[in-house]
Design an enzyme around this catalytic site. Structure first.
Site, PDB file in Angstrom:
ATOM      1  N   HIS A  31      -3.996  -7.371  -2.024  1.00  0.00           N
ATOM      2  CA  HIS A  31      -4.178  -7.981  -3.343  1.00  0.00           C
ATOM      3  C   HIS A  31      -5.580  -8.553  -3.518  1.00  0.00           C
ATOM      4  O   HIS A  31      -6.572  -7.960  -3.103  1.00  0.00           O
ATOM      5  CB  HIS A  31      -3.101  -9.040  -3.597  1.00  0.00           C
ATOM      6  CG  HIS A  31      -1.691  -8.524  -3.550  1.00  0.00           C
ATOM      7  ND1 HIS A  31      -1.333  -7.307  -4.076  1.00  0.00           N
ATOM      8  CD2 HIS A  31      -0.555  -9.066  -3.040  1.00  0.00           C
ATOM      9  CE1 HIS A  31      -0.034  -7.116  -3.895  1.00  0.00           C
ATOM     10  NE2 HIS A  31       0.459  -8.161  -3.268  1.00  0.00           N
ATOM     11  N   ALA A  70       0.528  -1.587   3.689  1.00  0.00           N
ATOM     12  CA  ALA A  70      -0.608  -2.139   4.428  1.00  0.00           C
ATOM     13  C   ALA A  70      -0.354  -2.066   5.931  1.00  0.00           C
ATOM     14  O   ALA A  70      -1.222  -1.625   6.702  1.00  0.00           O
ATOM     15  CB  ALA A  70      -0.850  -3.586   3.996  1.00  0.00           C
TER      16      ALA A  70
END
Length: 278
Positions: free
Chosen positions: A153, A110
């Protein structure tokens, strides 16, 4: 045999059969449940754990001890990290110039995607980067303790509950820029082990999960951090896909493209990752 992965629904769904003795021929497993930032560190600091789920961004620092397993991980489309701000209405990348941004790990995929994106879109660059457990980022953005947060997530399904605004989708940017799927989480195993057998066991665990989706439901929800059943299932549907069963040529192309780009930007050591990963 030891294994470490996150308690997120996609990981517990994928590894349920493997760690519950449902894969023929597989040994018993000692499981460590840990956030991705922790497993990245565990892999880099020692080789005591046999199998781990880590960020693809952390691979360059562990390839001497661990090999990439071509299944069981997270790679796909429409599932990228999001940059969130507490600002109603339209938000632009320019507002991040010199600001304080929280990220889930300095060696997360990320953050790697964010750095590549910011180099193109944030004039002068962002200000302070703060590493924070991913489940604490949205509350910190909401409370104004940070200016923006990079989330992963299930946060892509729940950020509206915090009244936050999506400034940018790193996955959309990556897919539009490269045409490739997004590499997120990798499965690695110690090079001294029987990698062929490990690959076979993990593939069979993935297949079992798909063939018996109800079997893992209690296990998934036990570790789902108080998520609703619906959000947990959305998480699984998004992150467990054909690339989980087999990276294939397109998956390897996505991974090597990401790491080679990061190498060009000085984010990771510059190497020939196409040869290192196979």
């Amino acid at each position: 045999m030891s294994i470490a992965f996150s308690p997120c629904p996609n990981d517990t769904f994928v590894f349920h059969a493997l760690v519950h003795g449902l894969v023929p021929g597989a040994p018993e497993f000692d499981v460590t449940y840990a956030d991705i930032d922790i497993t990245n560190g565990l892999a880099a600091r020692s080789d005591e754990l046999d199998i781990l789920k880590i960020s693809y961004a952390a691979l360059p620092w562990v390839l001497d001890k661990y090999a990439l397993i071509p299944c069981g991980g997270a790679l796909g489309r429409g599932c990228g990290p999001l940059v969130l701000v507490n600002q109603p209405g339209d938000a632009s990348p320019e507002m991040l110039s010199g600001k304080k941004v929280a990220v889930p790990s300095e060696r997360s995929t990320a953050y790697m995607l964010f750095r590549l994106w910011a180099a193109q879109n944030v004039p002068g660059g962002v200000g302070e980067i703060i590493v924070m457990p991913f489940n604490e980022i949205m509350p910190a953005v909401k409370d104004g303790r940070i200016d923006a947060g990079l989330v992963i997530h299930e946060a892509r399904f729940t950020y509206q509950d915090y009244g936050l605004t999506m400034l940018a989708d790193m996955g959309n940017w990556w897919e539009e820029d490269t045409g490739l799927p997004i590499p997120l989480g990798a499965i690695i195993a110690r090079r001294s082990l029987d990698l062929e057998s490990i690959t076979k066991w993990i593939k069979e665990s993935v297949e079992y999960a798909w063939q018996h989706p109800e079997a893992s439901k209690e296990y998934v929800m036990q570790h789902a951090n108080e998520l609703s059943t619906e959000v947990a299932q959305s998480h699984i549907t998004l992150y467990v896909n054909d690339f989980t069963a087999d990276l294939g040529d397109k998956g390897f192309e996505a991974i090597t493209t990401l790491l080679n780009r990061a190498g060009e930007e000085g984010i990771v050591p510059k190497k020939d990752y196409a040869n290192l990963l196979k």
